[in-house]
Design a protein around this motif. Structure first.
Motif, PDB file in Angstrom:
ATOM      1  N   ALA A  32      -2.484 -31.819  -8.869  1.00 35.90           N
ATOM      2  CA  ALA A  32      -2.810 -30.456  -7.979  1.00 35.90           C
ATOM      3  C   ALA A  32      -4.136 -29.938  -8.835  1.00 35.90           C
ATOM      4  CB  ALA A  32      -1.716 -29.859  -7.943  1.00 35.90           C
ATOM      5  N   GLY A  33      -5.280 -29.643  -8.370  1.00 34.62           N
ATOM      6  CA  GLY A  33      -6.234 -28.922  -8.707  1.00 34.62           C
ATOM      7  C   GLY A  33      -7.182 -28.271  -7.755  1.00 34.62           C
ATOM      8  N   SER A  34      -8.243 -27.772  -8.200  1.00 36.36           N
ATOM      9  CA  SER A  34      -9.110 -27.032  -7.456  1.00 36.36           C
ATOM     10  C   SER A  34      -9.434 -27.905  -6.209  1.00 36.36           C
ATOM     11  CB  SER A  34     -10.504 -26.634  -8.238  1.00 36.36           C
ATOM     12  OG  SER A  34     -11.232 -27.866  -8.407  1.00 36.36           O
ATOM     13  N   ARG A  35      -9.489 -28.999  -5.916  1.00 42.73           N
ATOM     14  CA  ARG A  35      -9.552 -29.971  -4.713  1.00 42.73           C
ATOM     15  C   ARG A  35      -8.656 -29.367  -3.499  1.00 42.73           C
ATOM     16  NH1 ARG A  35      -9.932 -36.251  -4.708  1.00 42.73           N
ATOM     17  NH2 ARG A  35     -10.834 -35.773  -2.807  1.00 42.73           N
ATOM     18  N   ASP A  36      -7.470 -29.152  -3.986  1.00 44.51           N
ATOM     19  CA  ASP A  36      -6.444 -28.702  -3.272  1.00 44.51           C
ATOM     20  C   ASP A  36      -6.107 -27.295  -2.611  1.00 44.51           C
ATOM     21  OD1 ASP A  36      -5.062 -31.418  -3.464  1.00 44.51           O
ATOM     22  OD2 ASP A  36      -4.854 -30.871  -5.695  1.00 44.51           O
ATOM     23  N   GLU A  37      -7.248 -26.663  -2.875  1.00 50.78           N
ATOM     24  CA  GLU A  37      -7.292 -25.156  -2.402  1.00 50.78           C
ATOM     25  C   GLU A  37      -8.024 -25.107  -0.979  1.00 50.78           C
ATOM     26  OE1 GLU A  37      -8.302 -23.515  -7.054  1.00 50.78           O
ATOM     27  OE2 GLU A  37     -10.092 -23.745  -5.528  1.00 50.78           O
ATOM     28  N   ARG A  38      -7.720 -24.110  -0.340  1.00 43.66           N
ATOM     29  CA  ARG A  38      -7.928 -23.820   1.009  1.00 43.66           C
ATOM     30  C   ARG A  38      -9.227 -23.085   1.089  1.00 43.66           C
ATOM     31  NH1 ARG A  38      -2.511 -21.933   4.077  1.00 43.66           N
ATOM     32  NH2 ARG A  38      -2.740 -20.633   2.315  1.00 43.66           N
ATOM     33  N   GLU A  39      -9.948 -22.927   1.843  1.00 41.57           N
ATOM     34  CA  GLU A  39     -11.346 -21.986   2.116  1.00 41.57           C
ATOM     35  C   GLU A  39     -10.661 -20.758   2.128  1.00 41.57           C
ATOM     36  OE1 GLU A  39     -14.909 -20.793   2.460  1.00 41.57           O
ATOM     37  OE2 GLU A  39     -14.454 -22.859   2.572  1.00 41.57           O
ATOM     38  N   GLU A  82      -8.803 -32.214  -9.894  1.00 43.98           N
ATOM     39  CA  GLU A  82      -7.601 -32.998  -9.537  1.00 43.98           C
ATOM     40  C   GLU A  82      -6.507 -32.679 -10.327  1.00 43.98           C
ATOM     41  OE1 GLU A  82      -8.564 -36.715  -6.998  1.00 43.98           O
ATOM     42  OE2 GLU A  82      -7.871 -37.398  -8.925  1.00 43.98           O
ATOM     43  N   GLY A  83      -6.362 -31.971 -11.171  1.00 38.90           N
ATOM     44  CA  GLY A  83      -5.074 -32.127 -11.951  1.00 38.90           C
ATOM     45  C   GLY A  83      -4.877 -30.679 -12.998  1.00 38.90           C
ATOM     46  N   THR A  84      -3.568 -30.735 -13.114  1.00 40.33           N
ATOM     47  CA  THR A  84      -3.237 -29.393 -14.055  1.00 40.33           C
ATOM     48  C   THR A  84      -2.392 -29.777 -15.202  1.00 40.33           C
ATOM     49  OG1 THR A  84      -3.471 -27.825 -12.179  1.00 40.33           O
ATOM     50  CG2 THR A  84      -2.368 -27.082 -13.991  1.00 40.33           C
ATOM     51  N   MET A  85      -2.437 -29.513 -16.433  1.00 37.52           N
ATOM     52  CA  MET A  85      -1.615 -29.761 -17.416  1.00 37.52           C
ATOM     53  C   MET A  85      -1.245 -28.469 -18.195  1.00 37.52           C
ATOM     54  SD  MET A  85      -2.061 -33.231 -17.814  1.00 37.52           S
ATOM     55  CE  MET A  85      -1.741 -33.930 -19.335  1.00 37.52           C
ATOM     56  N   ILE A  86       0.125 -28.439 -18.289  1.00 40.22           N
ATOM     57  CA  ILE A  86       0.953 -27.378 -18.885  1.00 40.22           C
ATOM     58  C   ILE A  86       1.553 -28.067 -19.815  1.00 40.22           C
ATOM     59  CG2 ILE A  86       2.394 -25.581 -18.451  1.00 40.22           C
ATOM     60  CD1 ILE A  86       1.988 -25.631 -15.467  1.00 40.22           C
ATOM     61  N   TYR A  87       1.553 -27.487 -21.151  1.00 38.79           N
ATOM     62  CA  TYR A  87       2.000 -28.289 -22.433  1.00 38.79           C
ATOM     63  C   TYR A  87       2.501 -27.384 -23.348  1.00 38.79           C
ATOM     64  CZ  TYR A  87      -2.883 -28.183 -23.617  1.00 38.79           C
ATOM     65  OH  TYR A  87      -3.930 -27.687 -24.162  1.00 38.79           O
ATOM     66  N   SER A  88       3.111 -27.919 -24.303  1.00 39.69           N
ATOM     67  CA  SER A  88       3.564 -27.218 -25.657  1.00 39.69           C
ATOM     68  C   SER A  88       3.404 -28.056 -26.704  1.00 39.69           C
ATOM     69  CB  SER A  88       4.822 -26.491 -25.631  1.00 39.69           C
ATOM     70  OG  SER A  88       5.172 -25.913 -26.860  1.00 39.69           O
ATOM     71  N   VAL A  89       2.985 -27.710 -27.802  1.00 39.99           N
ATOM     72  CA  VAL A  89       3.107 -28.505 -29.113  1.00 39.99           C
ATOM     73  C   VAL A  89       3.931 -27.552 -30.261  1.00 39.99           C
ATOM     74  CG1 VAL A  89       0.703 -27.255 -29.845  1.00 39.99           C
ATOM     75  CG2 VAL A  89       1.706 -29.352 -31.023  1.00 39.99           C
ATOM     76  N   PHE A  90       4.675 -28.128 -30.820  1.00 32.15           N
ATOM     77  CA  PHE A  90       5.718 -27.497 -31.814  1.00 32.15           C
ATOM     78  C   PHE A  90       6.266 -28.277 -32.761  1.00 32.15           C
ATOM     79  CE2 PHE A  90       7.051 -29.380 -27.822  1.00 32.15           C
ATOM     80  CZ  PHE A  90       8.092 -30.292 -28.161  1.00 32.15           C
ATOM     81  N   PRO A  91       6.951 -27.828 -33.881  1.00 35.72           N
ATOM     82  CA  PRO A  91       7.835 -28.514 -34.840  1.00 35.72           C
ATOM     83  C   PRO A  91       8.920 -29.283 -34.060  1.00 35.72           C
ATOM     84  CG  PRO A  91       7.329 -26.375 -35.713  1.00 35.72           C
ATOM     85  CD  PRO A  91       7.018 -26.247 -34.341  1.00 35.72           C
ATOM     86  N   GLN A  92       8.916 -30.392 -34.360  1.00 35.38           N
ATOM     87  CA  GLN A  92       9.800 -31.619 -33.437  1.00 35.38           C
ATOM     88  C   GLN A  92      10.983 -31.140 -33.100  1.00 35.38           C
ATOM     89  OE1 GLN A  92      12.111 -33.694 -34.354  1.00 35.38           O
ATOM     90  NE2 GLN A  92      12.109 -33.617 -36.792  1.00 35.38           N
ATOM     91  N   VAL A  93      11.726 -30.215 -34.086  1.00 36.42           N
ATOM     92  CA  VAL A  93      12.897 -29.911 -34.050  1.00 36.42           C
ATOM     93  C   VAL A  93      13.382 -28.886 -32.777  1.00 36.42           C
ATOM     94  CG1 VAL A  93      13.694 -30.217 -36.452  1.00 36.42           C
ATOM     95  CG2 VAL A  93      12.868 -27.902 -35.596  1.00 36.42           C
ATOM     96  N   HIS A  94      11.990 -28.309 -32.136  1.00 34.81           N
ATOM     97  CA  HIS A  94      12.373 -27.441 -31.256  1.00 34.81           C
ATOM     98  C   HIS A  94      11.878 -27.926 -29.734  1.00 34.81           C
ATOM     99  CE1 HIS A  94      13.089 -24.163 -33.946  1.00 34.81           C
ATOM    100  NE2 HIS A  94      11.774 -24.750 -34.738  1.00 34.81           N
ATOM    101  N   ASN A 155     -16.430 -24.407  -7.473  1.00 35.60           N
ATOM    102  CA  ASN A 155     -16.227 -24.288  -8.915  1.00 35.60           C
ATOM    103  C   ASN A 155     -14.586 -23.940  -9.212  1.00 35.60           C
ATOM    104  OD1 ASN A 155     -16.003 -22.744 -11.453  1.00 35.60           O
ATOM    105  ND2 ASN A 155     -18.114 -22.107 -11.222  1.00 35.60           N
ATOM    106  N   ILE A 156     -14.404 -24.548 -10.266  1.00 31.76           N
ATOM    107  CA  ILE A 156     -12.749 -24.540 -10.646  1.00 31.76           C
ATOM    108  C   ILE A 156     -12.397 -23.077 -11.041  1.00 31.76           C
ATOM    109  CG2 ILE A 156     -10.963 -25.260 -12.305  1.00 31.76           C
ATOM    110  CD1 ILE A 156     -12.523 -27.712 -12.898  1.00 31.76           C
TER     111      ILE A 156
END
Length: 405
Positions: A32-39, A82-94, A155-156
Motif C-alpha cells: 500500500a502506497g501513495s497510488r492507493d490514495e483517493r482524490e 506502491e508500498g510501506t515498510m514499518i520495521y525495527s532494528v535491535f539487539p537480537q535478544v529483544h 507527490n508521495i
C-alpha cells in the motif's frame, strides 16, 4: 542465506532469514502506497506511516517512542508509491519486544486527534524542506509529468490542502482497508530459530482480520515525450531526463537493472560520469535511478550542472543511450559490466538491513526471496542483445526531460 517461509491461517506471509548476528531486524512490508490514495486525500499513505506511531489502544505515543529506544533499538518506516515498510532494528535478544510492538501498531492504532494535529505540522515541514532542495524536488515534478493522469502521478508527501483536512477516521479507514494479512508480509533477520520466530508472529498477528485489501490499480497510460524548463532562480541547473519502462516482472528486468548500473550506477566509471564529468567537466553529479513497480516502471537520470551546459549534457545522454540500443556490446565489455555490478550486489548484501528489506519486498512482490547468488546468476545470463533491447526504451525520441534553472 538460510531462508524460511510460513503462512498463518489468516493469510499473513512470514519470512525469516537465519543469520548469525547480534543485531536483528524485523518489520512489516505492506502493499500500500501513495497510488492507493483517493482524490482529495493525497499524502494519506505517508501521513499514516507517520501517525501510526502516535498511540494505540494499549500505548501512548511516548511509550511507543521509547519501547525500542530504551534497549538500544530503533523503530522506523518509509512510504513509496506502491508500498510501506514499518520495521525495527535491535539487539537480537529483544525480538519478542519488537514483534509485539509492530503488531500493536498495525492492529490497534487509534490516531489521536491532538497527535495528528502536531504531526501534520511535522509532515508539512518535511514537504517544505523537500521543496527547498531542488535536486530532490525535481524527481517528484518529473514523475508527476511522466505519470500524469494516473494514480501514480502525484507527490508521495501530498498536497497542503489535502493534508490539512485528513482526520483520524481517514487514517483508520486506510489502515483497516489495506493493512490486512493478505496485503502484508512479516519479515525478520537474525539468529533466532525460525520456529520460534513464527510462533511469536502467530501469537501477535494470528487474530488479525481475514479481510482482503480493497483497492483498484490501473497502469498509467503513456504520455507524449516532453521537454520542460522551470525557472526557479538557482545558481545551478538541475535536470532529470528519463522514460517509461516495463514492470518488475518483465523478462528484461535484469537487463534493465544492469543497464541502469552501466549508465549511472554508483561507480565512478559509469558511462555518464565518465562522459559528462571526467571528460567534459559539465557536471558535479550525475546518476541513474531505476524504478520497477507491479505494472509499470521508469528510468531517471539526474544531473546538476551550469545552466549553459544543460543542452550539451542532454545531447551526450541521448547519444549514449541511442548507441547502446543500436550497437551490441562486445562479450568482453559486457562481462566487465556484469562483474562490477555483481560485486556491488555482494558488498551490499553484507548488510543485515539490506537482507531484511530484500526479504520483505521479495516475498511481498515476487512470492519468494531470491538469494544474492540467484540474482547474480540471472545478471550473468544477460546477453548483449537483451541490453540493447533494454536500451531501446531510452531512444532519443522517447526521452523526456525537466530542468530547474
Amino acid at each position: 542465506m538460510n531462508i524460511h517461509y510460513h503462512t498463518l491461517p489468516n493469510g499473513l506471509r512470514l519470512v525469516h532469514v537465519n543469520v548469525a548476528t547480534q543485531v536483528a531486524w524485523c518489520g512489516l512490508a505492506v502493499n500500500a502506497g501513495s497510488r492507493d490514495e483517493r482524490e482529495g486525500q493525497y499524502g494519506l499513505a505517508h501521513f499514516v506511516e507517520h501517525t501510526i506511531f502516535k498511540g494505540t489502544s494499549h500505548r501512548r505515543a511516548w511509550h511507543i517512542l521509547n519501547r525500542m529506544e530504551r534497549v538500544g533499538g530503533e523503530l522506523n518506516a518509509y512510504t513509496t508509491k506502491e508500498g510501506t515498510m514499518i520495521y525495527s532494528v535491535f539487539p537480537q535478544v529483544h525480538l519478542a519486544r519488537a514483534v509485539d510492538l509492530l503488531a500493536d501498531l498495525v492492529q490497534w492504532s487509534v490516531f489521536p486527534r491532538g497527535e495528528l494535529d502536531r504531526e501534520r505540522d511535522v509532515v508539512l515541514e518535511e514537504a517544505a524542506s523537500y521543496r527547498d532542495t531542488p535536486s530532490d524536488a525535481i524527481y517528484d515534478d518529473f514523475e508527476d509529468l511522466l505519470l500524469a493522469g494516473s494514480e501514480l502521478g502525484h507527490n508521495i508527501l501530498g498536497r497542503k490542502e489535502d493534508l490539512e483536512r485528513l482526520t483520524s477516521e481517514d487514517c483508520l479507514r486506510y489502515l483497516k482497508t489495506l493493512y490486512v494479512p493478505g496485503n502484508m508480509v512479516f519479515f525478520s533477520v537474525g539468529p533466532e530459530r525460525p520456529e520460534r520466530v513464527f510462533r511469536m508472529a502467530e501469537k501477535c498477528f494470528g487474530t488479525m482480520s481475514h479481510s482482503m485489501a480493497k483497492r483498484q490499480r490501473m497502469a498509467p497510460d503513456e504520455v507524449a515525450p516532453f521537454k520542460q524548463v522551470v525557472t526557479i532562480g538557482t545558481h545551478q541547473a538541475h535536470t532529470v531526463v528519463g522514460t517509461r519502462l516495463p514492470h518488475m516482472g518483465h523478462p528484461l528486468r535484469y537487463a534493465l537493472m544492469l543497464l541502469n548500473n552501466i549508465l549511472g550506477g554508483p561507480g565512478m566509471n559509469s558511462l555518464l560520469n565518465v562522459e559528462l564529468r571526467e571528460r567534459r567537466g559539465y557536471v558535479y553529479t550525475v546518476e541513474s535511478t531505476l524504478t520497477l513497480l507491479s505494472d509499470c516502471g521508469w528510468l531517471e537520470i539526474y544531473l546538476g550542472c551550469d545552466p549553459d551546459d544543460v543542452r550539451s549534457s542532454l545531447h551526450v545522454i541521448e547519444r549514449i543511450t541511442t548507441r547502446l540500443g543500436q550497437e551490441l556490446l562486445t562479450d568482453r565489455r559486457l562481462e566487465a559490466y556484469k562483474k562490477q555490478y555483481c560485486g556491488q550486489l555482494v558488498v551490499a548484501a553484507d548488510s543485515t538491513e539490506f537482507m531484511a528489506m530484500r526479504a520483505g519486498r521479495g516475498l511481498l512482490y515476487h512470492g519468494n526471496v531470491a538469494t544474492i547468488n540467484e540474482t547474480i546468476d540471472r545478471i550473468m545470463a544477460v546477453t548483449p542483445a537483451q541490453v540493447a533491447q533494454a536500451a531501446s526504451y531510452l531512444a532519443a525520441d522517447r526521452l523526456s526531460s525537466l530542468t530547474f534553472r
